[in-house]
Scaffold this motif. Structure first.
Motif, PDB file in Angstrom:
ATOM      1  N   MET A 129       0.943  -1.154   0.145  1.00  0.00           N
ATOM      2  CA  MET A 129      -0.156   0.035   0.060  1.00  0.00           C
ATOM      3  C   MET A 129       1.115   1.329  -0.005  1.00  0.00           C
ATOM      4  O   MET A 129       1.521   1.371   1.012  1.00  0.00           O
ATOM      5  N   PRO A 130       0.784   2.108  -0.999  1.00  0.00           N
ATOM      6  CA  PRO A 130       1.749   3.158  -1.268  1.00  0.00           C
ATOM      7  C   PRO A 130       1.591   4.263  -0.072  1.00  0.00           C
ATOM      8  O   PRO A 130       0.391   4.313   0.472  1.00  0.00           O
ATOM      9  N   GLY A 131       2.664   4.654   0.636  1.00  0.00           N
ATOM     10  CA  GLY A 131       2.737   5.252   1.818  1.00  0.00           C
ATOM     11  C   GLY A 131       2.334   4.757   3.187  1.00  0.00           C
ATOM     12  O   GLY A 131       2.626   5.124   4.269  1.00  0.00           O
ATOM     13  N   ARG A 132       2.010   3.196   3.046  1.00  0.00           N
ATOM     14  CA  ARG A 132       1.769   2.524   4.471  1.00  0.00           C
ATOM     15  C   ARG A 132       2.934   1.404   4.445  1.00  0.00           C
ATOM     16  O   ARG A 132       3.388   1.116   5.175  1.00  0.00           O
ATOM     17  N   THR A 133       2.789   0.594   3.539  1.00  0.00           N
ATOM     18  CA  THR A 133       3.536  -0.641   3.462  1.00  0.00           C
ATOM     19  C   THR A 133       4.477  -0.913   2.056  1.00  0.00           C
ATOM     20  O   THR A 133       5.192  -1.745   1.888  1.00  0.00           O
ATOM     21  N   ALA A 147     -18.458   2.125 -10.720  1.00  0.00           N
ATOM     22  CA  ALA A 147     -19.740   1.815 -11.523  1.00  0.00           C
ATOM     23  C   ALA A 147     -20.752   1.799 -10.506  1.00  0.00           C
ATOM     24  O   ALA A 147     -22.031   2.202 -10.446  1.00  0.00           O
ATOM     25  N   ALA A 148     -20.418   1.257  -9.311  1.00  0.00           N
ATOM     26  CA  ALA A 148     -21.371   0.938  -7.928  1.00  0.00           C
ATOM     27  C   ALA A 148     -21.368   2.239  -7.152  1.00  0.00           C
ATOM     28  O   ALA A 148     -22.002   2.272  -6.405  1.00  0.00           O
ATOM     29  N   GLY A 149     -20.309   3.339  -7.330  1.00  0.00           N
ATOM     30  CA  GLY A 149     -20.184   4.390  -6.766  1.00  0.00           C
ATOM     31  C   GLY A 149     -19.738   4.213  -5.358  1.00  0.00           C
ATOM     32  O   GLY A 149     -20.399   4.840  -4.560  1.00  0.00           O
ATOM     33  N   VAL A 150     -18.870   3.199  -5.096  1.00  0.00           N
ATOM     34  CA  VAL A 150     -18.283   2.894  -3.793  1.00  0.00           C
ATOM     35  C   VAL A 150     -17.043   3.199  -3.651  1.00  0.00           C
ATOM     36  O   VAL A 150     -16.033   2.964  -4.527  1.00  0.00           O
ATOM     37  N   GLY A 151     -16.797   3.990  -2.568  1.00  0.00           N
ATOM     38  CA  GLY A 151     -15.270   4.484  -2.409  1.00  0.00           C
ATOM     39  C   GLY A 151     -14.812   3.537  -1.039  1.00  0.00           C
ATOM     40  O   GLY A 151     -15.428   3.177  -0.423  1.00  0.00           O
ATOM     41  N   VAL A 152     -13.381   2.964  -1.525  1.00  0.00           N
ATOM     42  CA  VAL A 152     -12.841   1.970  -0.505  1.00  0.00           C
ATOM     43  C   VAL A 152     -11.854   2.651  -0.142  1.00  0.00           C
ATOM     44  O   VAL A 152     -10.844   3.362  -0.447  1.00  0.00           O
ATOM     45  N   THR A 153     -11.169   1.945   0.905  1.00  0.00           N
ATOM     46  CA  THR A 153      -9.898   2.012   1.664  1.00  0.00           C
ATOM     47  C   THR A 153      -9.097   0.536   1.483  1.00  0.00           C
ATOM     48  O   THR A 153      -9.072   0.052   2.859  1.00  0.00           O
ATOM     49  N   PRO A 154      -8.544   0.252   0.554  1.00  0.00           N
ATOM     50  CA  PRO A 154      -7.864  -1.170   0.892  1.00  0.00           C
ATOM     51  C   PRO A 154      -6.742  -1.084   1.762  1.00  0.00           C
ATOM     52  O   PRO A 154      -6.086  -0.132   1.797  1.00  0.00           O
ATOM     53  N   ALA A 155      -6.719  -2.365   2.275  1.00  0.00           N
ATOM     54  CA  ALA A 155      -5.245  -2.550   3.104  1.00  0.00           C
ATOM     55  C   ALA A 155      -4.394  -2.764   2.312  1.00  0.00           C
ATOM     56  O   ALA A 155      -2.908  -2.334   2.773  1.00  0.00           O
ATOM     57  N   SER A 156      -4.123  -3.253   1.096  1.00  0.00           N
ATOM     58  CA  SER A 156      -3.285  -3.594   0.344  1.00  0.00           C
ATOM     59  C   SER A 156      -3.494  -3.846  -1.168  1.00  0.00           C
ATOM     60  O   SER A 156      -4.706  -4.040  -1.581  1.00  0.00           O
ATOM     61  N   LEU A 157      -2.775  -3.545  -1.692  1.00  0.00           N
ATOM     62  CA  LEU A 157      -2.874  -3.889  -3.439  1.00  0.00           C
ATOM     63  C   LEU A 157      -1.945  -4.945  -3.873  1.00  0.00           C
ATOM     64  O   LEU A 157      -0.959  -4.555  -4.041  1.00  0.00           O
ATOM     65  N   PRO A 170      11.647  -1.665  -2.977  1.00  0.00           N
ATOM     66  CA  PRO A 170      11.675  -2.885  -3.829  1.00  0.00           C
ATOM     67  C   PRO A 170      10.350  -3.064  -4.350  1.00  0.00           C
ATOM     68  O   PRO A 170      10.164  -3.771  -5.489  1.00  0.00           O
ATOM     69  N   LEU A 171       9.365  -3.088  -3.443  1.00  0.00           N
ATOM     70  CA  LEU A 171       7.866  -3.233  -3.775  1.00  0.00           C
ATOM     71  C   LEU A 171       7.502  -2.195  -4.869  1.00  0.00           C
ATOM     72  O   LEU A 171       6.736  -2.790  -5.973  1.00  0.00           O
ATOM     73  N   ALA A 172       7.966  -0.814  -4.839  1.00  0.00           N
ATOM     74  CA  ALA A 172       7.688   0.112  -5.815  1.00  0.00           C
ATOM     75  C   ALA A 172       8.336  -0.397  -6.944  1.00  0.00           C
ATOM     76  O   ALA A 172       7.602  -0.245  -8.182  1.00  0.00           O
ATOM     77  N   VAL A 173       9.453  -0.656  -7.108  1.00  0.00           N
ATOM     78  CA  VAL A 173      10.039  -1.091  -8.354  1.00  0.00           C
ATOM     79  C   VAL A 173       9.341  -2.242  -9.203  1.00  0.00           C
ATOM     80  O   VAL A 173       9.041  -2.115 -10.143  1.00  0.00           O
ATOM     81  N   TYR A 174       8.846  -3.379  -8.428  1.00  0.00           N
ATOM     82  CA  TYR A 174       8.038  -4.364  -8.999  1.00  0.00           C
ATOM     83  C   TYR A 174       6.829  -3.742  -9.624  1.00  0.00           C
ATOM     84  O   TYR A 174       6.488  -4.074 -10.667  1.00  0.00           O
ATOM     85  N   LEU A 175       6.066  -3.040  -9.110  1.00  0.00           N
ATOM     86  CA  LEU A 175       4.706  -2.679  -9.214  1.00  0.00           C
ATOM     87  C   LEU A 175       4.850  -1.458 -10.524  1.00  0.00           C
ATOM     88  O   LEU A 175       4.170  -1.317 -11.431  1.00  0.00           O
ATOM     89  N   GLU A 176       5.845  -0.426 -10.352  1.00  0.00           N
ATOM     90  CA  GLU A 176       6.164   0.578 -11.216  1.00  0.00           C
ATOM     91  C   GLU A 176       6.662   0.190 -12.564  1.00  0.00           C
ATOM     92  O   GLU A 176       6.337   0.760 -13.538  1.00  0.00           O
ATOM     93  N   LEU A 177       7.222  -1.119 -12.446  1.00  0.00           N
ATOM     94  CA  LEU A 177       7.867  -1.637 -13.761  1.00  0.00           C
ATOM     95  C   LEU A 177       6.452  -1.659 -14.828  1.00  0.00           C
ATOM     96  O   LEU A 177       6.851  -1.727 -15.868  1.00  0.00           O
ATOM     97  N   GLU A 178       5.139  -1.958 -14.410  1.00  0.00           N
ATOM     98  CA  GLU A 178       4.491  -2.152 -15.322  1.00  0.00           C
ATOM     99  C   GLU A 178       3.759  -0.873 -15.822  1.00  0.00           C
ATOM    100  O   GLU A 178       3.553  -0.708 -17.040  1.00  0.00           O
ATOM    101  N   ARG A 179       3.897   0.079 -14.809  1.00  0.00           N
ATOM    102  CA  ARG A 179       3.132   1.433 -15.253  1.00  0.00           C
ATOM    103  C   ARG A 179       4.242   2.364 -15.690  1.00  0.00           C
ATOM    104  O   ARG A 179       3.919   3.319 -16.576  1.00  0.00           O
ATOM    105  N   ASN A 180       5.302   2.717 -14.701  1.00  0.00           N
ATOM    106  CA  ASN A 180       6.315   3.575 -14.981  1.00  0.00           C
ATOM    107  C   ASN A 180       7.563   3.039 -14.839  1.00  0.00           C
ATOM    108  O   ASN A 180       8.449   3.240 -13.935  1.00  0.00           O
ATOM    109  N   PRO A 181       7.918   2.439 -16.019  1.00  0.00           N
ATOM    110  CA  PRO A 181       9.613   1.909 -15.798  1.00  0.00           C
ATOM    111  C   PRO A 181      10.539   2.867 -15.643  1.00  0.00           C
ATOM    112  O   PRO A 181      11.564   2.501 -15.049  1.00  0.00           O
TER     113      PRO A 181
END
Lengths: 273, 283
Positions: free
Chosen positions: A225-229, B187-197, A233-244
């Motif tokens: 989670m950006p800003g939290r966890t 589409a459902a108009g739901v705002g969420v606060t995920p713990a992890s992506l 190294p995690l940013a490298v992994y995920l940014e490689l897809e979006r912003n190499p």
């Protein structure tokens, strides 16, 4: 970890030179090790360094990585040095087995470590469940989990370095201090720790570098989670897809830090006691 | 059914995800699939579906199928039934992410059939001129809310995911499933606060399976594959996003006849039933 045996081997190329073929193969080995680093350096978008390094994703990841790796280092020193002392100065049944367990994270695939951390500290974990039931605190997906994951993988590097350093400390000095009436705490503080300092510093540097580069256990146990966890190294992994470009830049920063740590260590290997 | 996708870059537009009538109940999906195929046969007399009967037992040799990772379980079932009907065929699978498969094909990897998890990667192969004919959308994957077995928190729909005390993990928006999940929430108009992506949809699901997260949004086929370690809560059609899966025989196919027969089998009623049993929807 034999940095304290250095005086017997002068740094110069004394004696008979190795065969030429060893030099050729050695250079080939060096190429394999160095070429990816060179590629990374070439790919890093230097022209956009300023813009990228102030990108919120990069900045957040950088801050989180620095803070969490330093926290992991602090925990490792507070808990790891005493453990190294126990290993170096006490004998107990099953000690080889216990020592092997303590340094296992060094060779364990970090993702496996992350799964283990979930099983221990997760919401349904051995410790995590009673903790959640008693206090409502859950660890996964929090910055604390990032520190735990980094400590888990990095502390063994500190333990093995400090333990082997302790074995090099002259026991006769401790005995002398004891004869002169110093208590255990004074001996540790005034005799052991000063003699131990080079290997402690080396262990801390290794431990910190490993914590900074931690990926597998972190993404498994702490999530992303950006800003939290989300560490670098995690940013490298995920940014490689979006912003190499950002991924290359973060990679280079990590690389530069690691090289700096290793060069500093190398100096110690060659120049200390 | 049998929605033809031309191999040119032009025609590969995603299906309209908001179109009504897509049911998410697995059992309903099963017989719907059958009816859809029957209707397709009656209405347009698609050559592939007609060829199903003729091809049976007439093809032989090794058949190499490049199929996206999410199809692994479903295509195992499909190939078993296909080999039952064509005992002289040996089916060999290469499963990976669609993007990896597309680049392998364009680099010259020998393959007869390509089944992709999205239209974009089929377009990559089509654009390089590597399709024998037209790609067809053969199945679709809908999103579901993954919850712990028995749904202890009683999550009824996307709106329940807005609860800040709920531990929600989502696939990162860098992967297709994460993108789709965001579209559904919007589409459902739901705002969420995920713990992890999470880095991929299976990692997101595993957090629910392990009990670390209360909910996630994953593919319906993932819920079936989780085999009871997680339950699915349907997302209504008007908020759901349909991931369309196209399939095609490749231009350099070493065994084009078997390839054609396999594609026809996938599009047939039997093939669609097997896909439905693995949680896939009719396209």
């Amino acid at each position: 970890m034999s940095e304290t045996t250095a005086p017997t081997t002068s740094g110069t190329a004394a004696g008979v030179a190795p065969p030429r073929s060893a030099v050729v193969l050695g250079l080939l080995g060096l190429t394999v090790l160095v070429l990816p680093l060179l590629g990374l350096t070439v790919r890093t978008p230097w022209g956009r360094f300023g813009a990228l390094v102030t990108d919120p994703v990069v900045l957040q990841a950088l801050r989180l990585s620095v803070v969490s790796s330093l926290a992991a280092l602090a925990v490792s020193v507070v808990l790891g040095v005493p453990l190294a002392l126990v290993f170096a100065r006490y004998d107990f049944p099953g000690k080889p087995f216990v020592r092997a367990l303590a340094v296992l994270p060094m060779v364990l695939p970090p993702v496996v470590g992350g799964v283990g951390l979930l099983a221990a500290f997760g919401r349904r974990g051995l410790v995590g469940r009673p903790l959640a039931e008693a206090t409502g605190i859950t660890l996964p997906f929090t910055p604390v989990a990032v520190v735990i994951a980094a400590t888990f993988v990095a502390m063994p590097f500190l333990i093995v370095t400090v333990e082997s350093g302790l074995r090099m400390v002259d026991r006769r000095l401790e005995d002398a201090a004891a004869t002169l009436g110093a208590d255990r705490w004074t001996i540790l503080r005034r005799v052991v720790l000063p003699a131990l300092w080079p290997s402690l510093a080396a262990g801390m540097a290794l431990c910190w570098a490993r914590a900074l580069g931690e990926f597998g256990a972190t993404i498994t146990f702490a999530g992303n989670m950006p800003g939290r966890t989300q560490t670098m190294p995690l940013a490298v992994y995920l940014e490689l897809e979006r912003n190499p470009e950002a991924a290359y830049l973060i990679s280079f920063i990590l690389l530069a830090v690691s090289v700096a740590v290793l060069v500093a260590l190398r100096d110690r290997f060659l120049h200390t006691t | 059914m049998s929605r033809a996708v031309p191999p040119t870059a032009r025609g590969l537009t995603p299906l309209d995800p908001r179109r009504g009538g897509v049911r998410t109940d697995g059992r309903v999906r099963g017989w719907l699939a059958g009816i859809a195929v029957a209707v397709a046969v009656a209405a347009c007399g698609s050559a592939e579906v007609e060829g199903d009967g003729e091809a049976a037992g007439e093809v032989s040799g090794e058949l190499i199928v490049f199929a996206t990772a999410s199809l692994t379980d479903a295509f195992d079932g499909l190939s078993e039934a296909f080999v039952d009907a064509n005992p002289d065929v040996e089916v060999v699978f290469n499963h990976a992410g669609s993007q990896t498969l597309a680049s392998q094909i364009n680099e010259g990897a020998p393959a007869d059939v390509f089944a992709s998890a999205n239209l974009a990667q089929m377009e990559v192969v089509a654009g390089a001129g590597n399709l024998a004919g037209e790609a067809e959308v053969f199945t679709a994957n809908l999103l579901e809310i993954a919850v712990e077995p028995g749904n202890p928190l009683g999550i009824g729909g996307l709106e329940d995911l807005a609860d800040p005390d709920l531990v929600l993990v989502l696939p990162a928006e860098e992967v297709p499933a994460g993108q789709y999940a965001r579209e559904a929430l919007e589409a459902a108009g739901v705002g969420v606060t995920p713990a992890s992506l999470e880095r991929d949809v299976r990692a997101a699901l595993s957090k629910v399976e392990l009990g670390e997260a209360d909910a996630s949004i994953v593919y319906a086929s993932d819920i079936v594959a989780s085999d009871g370690r997680a339950d699915g809560v349907a997302i209504p059609a008007e908020h759901n996003v349909v991931a369309s899966y196209p399939i095609a025989v490749l231009g350099d196919a070493p065994n084009p006849a078997a390839g054609e027969a396999f594609v026809a089998f996938v599009l047939s009623g039997t093939g669609q039933d097997i896909l439905a049993a693995h949680g896939f929807a009719t396209p």
